[in-house]
Design an enzyme around this catalytic site. Structure first.
Site, mmCIF file in Angstrom:
data_model
loop_
_atom_site.group_PDB
_atom_site.id
_atom_site.type_symbol
_atom_site.label_atom_id
_atom_site.label_comp_id
_atom_site.label_asym_id
_atom_site.label_seq_id
_atom_site.Cartn_x
_atom_site.Cartn_y
_atom_site.Cartn_z
ATOM 1 N N ARG A 115 -71.516 -27.977 -82.107
ATOM 2 C CA ARG A 115 -70.695 -28.557 -80.974
ATOM 3 C C ARG A 115 -70.673 -27.997 -79.889
ATOM 4 O O ARG A 115 -70.717 -26.620 -79.611
ATOM 5 C CB ARG A 115 -69.245 -28.194 -81.793
ATOM 6 C CG ARG A 115 -68.159 -28.498 -80.601
ATOM 7 C CD ARG A 115 -66.743 -28.491 -81.107
ATOM 8 N NE ARG A 115 -66.407 -29.654 -82.003
ATOM 9 C CZ ARG A 115 -65.109 -30.094 -82.384
ATOM 10 N NH1 ARG A 115 -64.277 -29.517 -81.820
ATOM 11 N NH2 ARG A 115 -65.020 -31.212 -83.069
ATOM 12 N N HIS A 142 -68.986 -38.351 -80.829
ATOM 13 C CA HIS A 142 -68.298 -37.502 -81.930
ATOM 14 C C HIS A 142 -68.638 -38.264 -83.143
ATOM 15 O O HIS A 142 -67.633 -38.697 -83.859
ATOM 16 C CB HIS A 142 -66.752 -37.353 -81.775
ATOM 17 C CG HIS A 142 -66.212 -36.188 -82.612
ATOM 18 N ND1 HIS A 142 -67.040 -35.468 -83.395
ATOM 19 C CD2 HIS A 142 -65.052 -35.866 -82.649
ATOM 20 C CE1 HIS A 142 -66.188 -34.725 -83.991
ATOM 21 N NE2 HIS A 142 -64.981 -34.832 -83.371
ATOM 22 N N GLN A 145 -66.796 -37.780 -86.773
ATOM 23 C CA GLN A 145 -65.402 -38.135 -86.674
ATOM 24 C C GLN A 145 -65.331 -39.712 -87.005
ATOM 25 O O GLN A 145 -64.646 -40.098 -87.747
ATOM 26 C CB GLN A 145 -64.747 -37.983 -85.447
ATOM 27 C CG GLN A 145 -63.468 -38.381 -85.254
ATOM 28 C CD GLN A 145 -62.337 -37.594 -85.950
ATOM 29 O OE1 GLN A 145 -62.353 -36.375 -86.022
ATOM 30 N NE2 GLN A 145 -61.426 -38.379 -87.039
ATOM 31 N N ASP A 237 -56.888 -40.939 -78.212
ATOM 32 C CA ASP A 237 -57.152 -39.774 -77.972
ATOM 33 C C ASP A 237 -56.560 -38.935 -76.921
ATOM 34 O O ASP A 237 -55.990 -39.722 -76.019
ATOM 35 C CB ASP A 237 -58.882 -39.665 -77.892
ATOM 36 C CG ASP A 237 -59.548 -38.437 -77.946
ATOM 37 O OD1 ASP A 237 -58.815 -37.230 -78.246
ATOM 38 O OD2 ASP A 237 -60.696 -38.168 -77.538
ATOM 39 N N CYS A 277 -58.032 -38.789 -83.505
ATOM 40 C CA CYS A 277 -58.828 -37.857 -84.186
ATOM 41 C C CYS A 277 -58.269 -36.695 -84.214
ATOM 42 O O CYS A 277 -58.879 -35.679 -85.081
ATOM 43 C CB CYS A 277 -60.093 -37.665 -83.320
ATOM 44 S SG CYS A 277 -59.854 -37.379 -81.546
ATOM 45 N N ARG A 305 -62.653 -36.310 -93.101
ATOM 46 C CA ARG A 305 -63.809 -35.540 -92.459
ATOM 47 C C ARG A 305 -64.406 -34.844 -93.459
ATOM 48 O O ARG A 305 -65.811 -34.717 -93.373
ATOM 49 C CB ARG A 305 -63.221 -34.359 -91.228
ATOM 50 C CG ARG A 305 -62.792 -35.012 -90.132
ATOM 51 C CD ARG A 305 -63.898 -35.862 -89.043
ATOM 52 N NE ARG A 305 -64.810 -34.801 -88.894
ATOM 53 C CZ ARG A 305 -64.817 -33.884 -87.633
ATOM 54 N NH1 ARG A 305 -63.873 -33.912 -86.864
ATOM 55 N NH2 ARG A 305 -65.753 -33.222 -87.396
#
Ligand code: CP
Ligand code: NVA
Length: 318
Positions: A115, A142, A145, A237, A277, A305
């Site tokens: 990440r 991402h 996700q 988001d 998310c 996830r």
């Protein structure tokens, strides 16, 4: 319930997972199927340990709750060992190059998740590693996700093709991966962003081209009401992603009319799903009533996830 013809499997061993563009529609559907099967096994208490004796390194240059915990737990459940590698503790944080880090880690590990900030860091790590590299979020994408998100939508709706997903807010990493995933899986994605915060134009063009093959449409509009109209899924988001904290105030002003609230959600289909998310800022990008309301499936998507990444690691590293 299966997205792939019965019995069909795909050999993804040794591949990197940097963005969904690198995977075919059939391969993504296969990963979703595998995640649903692995989830079933775990709920039934059936052991499934394709990572027995294997070690996966988890490099974090940004904070995380879900990604860290779901990867650590996922590796453990698959029989392997996970190493949490914070940038504060490894030499990468003191300027050791990505290339040297990749070369060294490939001699110890069977897979690496990273990440980070710049997407080029993920690409470079994959280029210099001899083991699979998984993108656990970059400024651009991402995909872990989004793999979990489309699994979650499929579980709730029993289909993906033909659905409409409205994404309201910042044209960020989440918007990009949702567009590419939607294009690949036949989900039409309508993004509503204020001026100056639209998704990347190249990703927009790429997703439109990919969508031509599945019949999905990918569009960017200004008015959130236009995006949400008749949507099956409303997604949002945070307005200021990690690395953009100093823009918080300016962004609050720019995004003020982009909150997902009851009034906006009323324009979607009555059985719409609300997704985020996480982490979320209640009262900013989403009202409490919507995120905590009966259409919200935020904890199902967070749970997935774990299952989606277990499927990914089993396929790539197992
Ligand atoms: N959604 C997500 O990736 O959450 P974290 O930042 O907590 O990992
Ligand atoms: N867009 C957000 C997603 C967090 C999971 C960020 O990059 O901070």
């Amino acid at each position: 319930m299966s997205l792939v013809q019965a019995g069909k499997t795909y050999n993804l061993g040794g591949r990197d997972f940097i963005e969904l563009t690198d995977y075919s529609t059939e391969e993504i559907r296969y990963l979703i199927d595998l995640a649903i099967e692995i989830k079933r096994k775990q709920k039934n208490g059936e052991a499934y340990q394709p990572l027995l004796g294997k070690t996966v390194g988890l490099i974090f240059e940004k904070s995380s709750t879900r990604t860290r915990v779901s990867f650590e737990v996922g590796v453990y459940q698959l029989g392997g060992h996970a190493l949490f590698l914070s940038k504060n503790d490894i030499q990468l944080g003191r300027g050791e190059t990505i290339a040297d880090t990749a070369g060294v880690m490939s001699r110890y590990l069977d897979g690496i998740m990273i990440r980070t900030f710049g997407h080029d860091r993920v690409v470079d790590l994959a280029r210099f590693s001899t083991v699979p590299v998984i993108n656990g979020l970059s400024d651009l994408a991402h995909p872990c996700q989004v793999l979990a998100d489309y699994q979650t939508i499929y579980e709730h709706k029993g289909q993906l093709e033909g659905l409409k997903l409205a994404y309201i807010g910042d044209g960020n990493n989440m918007a990009h991966s949702l567009m590419i995933g939607g294009a690949k899986l036949g989900v039409s994605v309508s993004i509503a962003s204020p001026e100056g915060y639209e998704p990347d134009s190249q990703i927009m063009a790429d997703s439109r081209e990919l969508a031509a093959a599945t019949g999905a449409t990918i569009e960017v509009v200004r008015d959130p009401r236009e995006a949400v109209k008749d949507a099956d899924v409303i997604y949002t988001d945070v307005w200021a992603s990690m690395g953009f904290e100093e823009e918080q105030k300016a962004r609050e002003a720019a995004f003020a009319s982009y909150q997902v609230n009851e009034e906006l959600a009323a324009l979607a289909k009555p059985d719409y799903l609300f997704m985020h998310c996480l982490p979320a800022h209640r009262g900013e990008e989403v009202s409490e009533g919507v995120i905590d309301g009966s259409n919200s499936i935020i904890f199902d998507q967070a749970e997935n996830r774990l299952h989606a990444q277990k499927a990914l690691m089993a396929a790539l590293i197992g």
